[in-house]
Scaffold this active site. Structure first.
Site, PDB file in Angstrom:
ATOM      1  N   CYS A 187       0.832  -1.210   0.000  1.00  5.91           N
ATOM      2  CA  CYS A 187       0.000   0.000   0.000  1.00  5.91           C
ATOM      3  C   CYS A 187       0.869   1.265   0.000  1.00  5.91           C
ATOM      4  O   CYS A 187       1.525   1.577   0.995  1.00  5.91           O
ATOM      5  CB  CYS A 187      -0.914  -0.040   1.226  1.00  5.91           C
ATOM      6  SG  CYS A 187      -1.823   1.484   1.531  1.00  5.91           S
ATOM      7  N   CYS A 192      -0.016   3.839   2.658  1.00  2.08           N
ATOM      8  CA  CYS A 192       0.418   3.341   3.975  1.00  2.08           C
ATOM      9  C   CYS A 192       1.899   3.662   4.193  1.00  2.08           C
ATOM     10  O   CYS A 192       2.287   4.090   5.278  1.00  2.08           O
ATOM     11  CB  CYS A 192       0.203   1.833   4.088  1.00  2.08           C
ATOM     12  SG  CYS A 192      -1.521   1.310   3.957  1.00  2.08           S
TER      13      CYS A 192
END
Length: 107
Positions: free
Chosen positions: A32, A35
């Site tokens: 991600c 993230c």
């Protein structure tokens, strides 16, 4: 400081729900991009706020907890206190917004 506690399905209850401090749990995944973008921001906040436990849980490896809390998009931050979710932040939030939230939670 600035380090994260690693949370898993097996240690979630002890580490998060039974914590004597509020816990900011970051639901994330290795793949991600947002993230990864949030990680240095959260590390900086963790270094400044001793009153909150900063923790991470990998959604791919810990699907039971991820599903239990209805996490459908990452990054998702949940603030737990005394076993309850007090606040939620979904997506890559700006640092100043997170700083305001964390400061409020820590007081």
């Amino acid at each position: 400081m600035g380090e994260f506690v690693t949370v898993t399905d097996s240690n979630f209850e002890e580490t998060v729900l039974k914590s004597d401090k509020p816990v900011l749990l970051d639901f994330w995944a290795v793949w991600c991009g947002p993230c990864r973008h949030m990680e240095p921001v959260l590390k900086d906040l963790a270094a400044k706020h001793d009153g909150i436990v900063f923790a991470k849980i990998d959604v791919d490896q810990n699907q039971t907890t991820t599903q239990k809390y209805g996490v459908r998009s990452i990054p998702t931050l949940l603030l737990f206190s005394r076993g309850r979710v007090l606040d939620t932040c979904v997506g890559a939030a700006p640092k100043d917004l997170l700083e305001k939230k964390v400061s409020a939670w820590a007081s």
